[in-house]
Structure formats: C-alpha cells, structure tokens
Design an enzyme around this catalytic site. Structure first.
Site, short mmCIF file in Angstrom:
data_model
loop_
_atom_site.label_atom_id
_atom_site.label_comp_id
_atom_site.label_asym_id
_atom_site.label_seq_id
_atom_site.Cartn_x
_atom_site.Cartn_y
_atom_site.Cartn_z
N SER A 43 -11.80 5.74 -15.04
CA SER A 43 -10.47 5.14 -14.82
C SER A 43 -10.61 3.66 -14.45
CB SER A 43 -9.70 5.91 -13.73
OG SER A 43 -10.29 5.70 -12.46
N LYS A 44 -11.65 3.32 -13.69
CA LYS A 44 -11.86 1.90 -13.34
C LYS A 44 -12.28 1.11 -14.59
CE LYS A 44 -11.76 0.24 -9.77
NZ LYS A 44 -10.63 -0.38 -9.00
N GLU B 24 -7.37 5.04 -6.30
CA GLU B 24 -8.03 6.26 -5.83
C GLU B 24 -9.51 5.95 -5.99
OE1 GLU B 24 -6.89 9.02 -4.50
OE2 GLU B 24 -4.79 8.42 -4.62
N SER B 25 -10.30 6.16 -4.91
CA SER B 25 -11.64 5.57 -4.93
C SER B 25 -12.79 6.57 -4.74
CB SER B 25 -11.73 4.51 -3.82
OG SER B 25 -11.66 5.13 -2.55
N TYR C 36 -13.49 8.99 -11.94
CA TYR C 36 -13.20 7.76 -11.17
C TYR C 36 -13.69 6.53 -11.92
CZ TYR C 36 -14.27 3.94 -7.94
OH TYR C 36 -14.40 2.71 -7.37
N LEU D 221 -0.03 4.04 1.16
CA LEU D 221 -0.44 4.86 2.31
C LEU D 221 -0.72 6.30 1.87
CD1 LEU D 221 1.87 3.50 5.18
CD2 LEU D 221 -0.48 2.86 4.64
N ASP E 68 0.85 -1.20 0.00
CA ASP E 68 0.00 0.00 0.00
C ASP E 68 0.88 1.24 0.00
OD1 ASP E 68 -3.22 0.42 1.05
OD2 ASP E 68 -1.88 2.16 1.03
P1 NAD Z 1 -9.90 3.14 -0.23
O1 NAD Z 1 -9.73 4.48 -0.85
O2 NAD Z 1 -10.47 3.03 1.14
O3 NAD Z 1 -8.50 2.37 -0.23
C1 NAD Z 1 -7.60 2.42 -1.29
C2 NAD Z 1 -6.24 2.00 -0.77
O4 NAD Z 1 -5.32 1.98 -1.90
C3 NAD Z 1 -5.65 2.95 0.27
O5 NAD Z 1 -5.12 2.20 1.34
C4 NAD Z 1 -4.54 3.67 -0.49
O6 NAD Z 1 -3.45 4.06 0.33
C5 NAD Z 1 -4.12 2.61 -1.50
N1 NAD Z 1 -3.49 3.19 -2.70
C6 NAD Z 1 -3.91 4.28 -3.41
N2 NAD Z 1 -3.06 4.52 -4.43
C7 NAD Z 1 -2.10 3.55 -4.37
C8 NAD Z 1 -0.97 3.25 -5.17
N3 NAD Z 1 -0.64 4.00 -6.23
N4 NAD Z 1 -0.20 2.19 -4.84
C9 NAD Z 1 -0.51 1.41 -3.76
N5 NAD Z 1 -1.56 1.67 -2.96
C10 NAD Z 1 -2.36 2.72 -3.27
O7 NAD Z 1 -10.78 2.31 -1.28
P2 NAD Z 1 -11.83 1.14 -1.02
O8 NAD Z 1 -13.18 1.73 -0.82
O9 NAD Z 1 -11.27 0.19 -0.03
O10 NAD Z 1 -11.83 0.47 -2.47
C11 NAD Z 1 -10.92 -0.59 -2.79
C12 NAD Z 1 -11.18 -1.04 -4.20
O11 NAD Z 1 -12.53 -1.49 -4.34
C13 NAD Z 1 -11.00 0.07 -5.24
O12 NAD Z 1 -10.37 -0.47 -6.36
C14 NAD Z 1 -12.42 0.50 -5.57
O13 NAD Z 1 -12.50 0.97 -6.89
C15 NAD Z 1 -13.17 -0.80 -5.41
N6 NAD Z 1 -14.59 -0.70 -5.01
C16 NAD Z 1 -14.97 0.07 -3.96
C17 NAD Z 1 -16.31 0.11 -3.57
C18 NAD Z 1 -16.76 0.91 -2.37
O14 NAD Z 1 -17.97 1.01 -2.12
N7 NAD Z 1 -15.87 1.47 -1.56
C19 NAD Z 1 -17.25 -0.63 -4.29
C20 NAD Z 1 -16.83 -1.40 -5.38
C21 NAD Z 1 -15.49 -1.43 -5.72
#
Ligand code: NAD
Ligand code: TYD
Length: 343
Positions: A156-157, A84-85, A153, A35, A33
C-alpha cells in the site's frame, strides 16, 4: 509558513510536530489525525496550548472534509504521515491499508492540486523495496532499487509512492518522497518491536521474537528522521525520492538482548514464536544521496538512542500504561495468545 501535518497524533508525526514547533517558532502547524487506535492526543498535550498549533480530527480519505479543510486553511505545505503502519495488522486485515494509505494519499494530493501548494511531502518507507538477503551484507537499498513490496502494508505504501510520482509527472504537483528505515524513540506505540520489548520486559512478561530472531532492521532515532524531512522540505528537489537511514543494522535478537541488558532483565524472558508470514529478511538503507545533496547526517547512534528511548519509557509510564490497559490488550491476546502458548 503554514504546514499541514497529517497523522501528527502518531509516533513519527507527533515527534515531527514537536520538532518543527521547536525549530520554527513562527510557523503555523495544523495537525490532522483520525485518531485511530494508533493516534494519541496525549502525545500532543505539550503543544495543545501553543497559539501556533491547531489540532483537527478527520480522515485523509474523506474527500469532502479534506477539500473543506484546504479551502478554509490554505496550507503552504503538506507532510503526510497519516497511515496504517503495522505489518502484522495488514496481514490480518489489508482493506483499511488500501483506503488510508492509497486513497487517502490521492485525496490529499487532489486537494493540493485544487487549492494550490508549495510542497506535498510523502512520508514513505524502505519497506517498498522489499528485502535483502541476509548473506549479502554488501547490498543496500538506493533510490534506484526497484519497488518490490512484500506485505499488504508495504504494497500500500509502494502504491501511494507510485501515485505521488504520477502526480508529479502528470500534473507537475511539487512533491517529494522520503523512504526511511525503522524508527524508534519516544511516543512509539507498543505494538512495534522496541517499545513492545521495553514495556513487556519491565513487567517481566514473555518477549515474543519471530522465527529465529535473525531478521535485520536498520534502526534510526526518530529525531534524525525529523531532521531529514525538515531538510527535504526546505532544500529538497521537487519530484525526488530521498532514502533516510543511518547504517544502524541489528538483528532482532541483538535489539532484544541490548534492551534486556539495559534494563537488567534476564534473557530467559525471550520466547521464539511462529514467524510472520512473508517476513522480510533484511532492510538496509544507503543514505548517500541525502548526505551528498542536503548534507544530512544522523546525530544519534543506536547505543545512545536506545538508552534515551528506554529512559523515556521509564519516565513516561502513564503514556504507555493507558495504551496497554485499553483496546490494545485484546489485540495482543488475539495476535500472540496461541503463538506464546505454542513456543
Ligand atoms: P503510527 O501508526 O504511529 O501513526 C499513524 C497516525 O496516522 C496515527 O496517529 C493515526 O491515528 C493516523 N491515521 C491513521 N489513519 C488515518 C486517516 N485515515 N486519516 C488521518 N489520520 C490517520 O505510524 P508511524 O510509525 O508514526 O508512521 C508514520 C508514517 O511514517 C507512516 O506513513 C509510515 O508508513 C511511515 N514510516 C514509519 C516508519 C516506522 O519505523 N514507524 C519507518 C518509515 C516510514
Ligand atoms: P516491527 O516493529 O513490526 O517493524 P517492521 O515489521 O515494520 O520492520 O518489527 C521489527 C522486527 O521485529 C521485524 O523483523 C519483526 C520483528 N518482531 C518480533 O520478532 N516480535 C514482535 O513481537 C514484533 C512486533 C516484531
């Protein structure tokens, strides 16, 4: 089995680390991560001393670093949560979304090609399908729904998903993709709707609801997302996309009012503020494929899940109060200052 979990200090990745270490005590878990603001080592505190767990700080888009890591560690599987989420942040500053979500995914898959892998799993989102009209509750996203992203966002996904599918077709990389609906539960960063409402309501602060609050999201308790990814990793077919969702659709206003009721706080805290540009109206997943093929079903209803989540935020104030007192404060003022003043 050695699994590289990227983004494991974030919300869903962190929950997945705990889930896998609990369920498979003999698996080795490497958590990578960067961070960013969203990554939090406190989420991983309970497993830091586990001999089967190792944390590595690094960026998935840093090719040299990723190749070195793969050459040293040779993971059997990769589960890519790193991203990035947050939609609102992507509207403010899209560049980092392209770098992490698209380039980062490409770098990870190149490393998988170079060093070999049993499975690369891409954690994607239902937001790649765009949105559904509010007046057509009979429509759902299936795996066949065309990609039609709305925000930087989701674009990008969606781009990352296309790249993953291209690596399957061109290089026969053993990939799978999951597209899940909105998650909620422990360790959710308080910029997102549910934890934002819980933490602000507890402090009797104004609760910003975009537009009229009629937009619909399909909520899934995070542990159910983890169990679905676990099944896909172990039993899913290579090259396939699996939608994940539990038919828990709610308008944003219903979600906010449910939380207020649970907390015993007044609805007068609600403020209707300027809408998000391009705001997706409704997300709704059809999970038939993962149910029929892999036998997946969610275990937690929204009513149970929201109670559990609220209890977690009440029992773990330190976790989120650290966040609220840091850099996040500036973000909140920048994003909401004017909107709340105008409401
Ligand atoms: P989050 O933002 O809470 O966590 C993302 C993590 O990725 C963080 O710990 C961050 O430090 C790390 N990160 C960011 N850029 C990085 C990089 N360049 N290299 C390494 N680490 C990096 O996101 P989340 O809500 O836990 O989502 C996780 C995944 O699930 C994402 O891919 C998101 O698209 C997908 N997702 C999220 C949801 C939701 O409701 N939150 C739903 C469906 C899918
Ligand atoms: P969010 O948690 O940002 O997830 P996503 O945009 O990925 O679905 O937002 C969930 C819904 O809540 C979305 O329709 C936007 C809305 N929302 C608000 O009304 N107020 C807020 O302060 C936030 C963060 C979101």
């Amino acid at each position: 089995m050695k699994i590289l979990i990227t983004g494991g200090a974030g919300f869903i990745g962190g929950n997945f680390v705990h889930y896998i270490l609990n369920k498979y005590p003999d698996y080795k878990i490497l958590c990578l991560d960067k961070l960013t603001y969203a990554g939090n080592l406190e989420t991983l505190k309970p497993v830091m001393d586990n001999p089967n767990f190792k944390f590595i700080k690094g960026d998935i888009s840093d090719r040299e670093f990723i190749y070195e890591l793969f050459s040293e560690e040779k993971p059997d599987m990769v589960v890519n949560f790193a991203a990035e989420s947050h939609v609102d942040r992507s509207i403010e500053d899209p560049g980092i979304f392209l770098k992490t979500n698209v380039i980062g995914t490409g770098v990870l898959m190149d490393a998988c090609r170079k060093f070999g892998i049993k499975r690369y799993h891409q954690v994607s989102t239902d937001e790649v399908y765009g949105d559904l009209p509010l007046e057509r509750p009979d429509l759902f996203f299936t795996e066949e729904t065309p990609i039609h992203a709305s925000s930087p966002y989701s674009a990008s996904k969606a781009s990352a998903d296309l790249l993953v599918q291209a690596y399957y077709r061109t290089y026969k990389l053993p990939v799978t993709i999951s597209r899940c609906s909105n998650n909620y539960g422990p360790y959710h960063f308080p910029e997102k709707l549910i934890p934002l409402i819980i933490t602000r309501a507890l402090a009797d602060e104004e609760l910003p609801v975009y537009g009229t609050g009629e937009n619909v999201r399909d909520w899934l308790y995070v542990e159910d997302h983890c169990s679905a990814i676990d099944l896909i990793l172990h039993k899913g077919r290579e090259g396939e996309v699996y939608n994940i969702g539990g038919h828990n659709e709610r308008t944003n206003l219903q979600v906010v009012k449910t939380i207020l009721k649970e907390l015993g706080k007044p609805e007068s805290l609600i403020r209707f503020v300027a809408d998000r540009p391009g705001h997706d109206r409704r997300y709704a997943i059809d999970p038939t494929k993962i149910h029929n093929e892999l036998g997946w079903l969610p275990a937690t209803t929204f009513d149970e899940g929201i109670k559990k989540t609220i209890k977690w935020y009440l029992d773990n104030r330190e976790w989120w109060q650290h966040i609220l007192s840091g850099e996040y404060k500036d973000y909140f003022n920048k994003m909401y200052g004017n909107r709340l003043a105008e409401s």
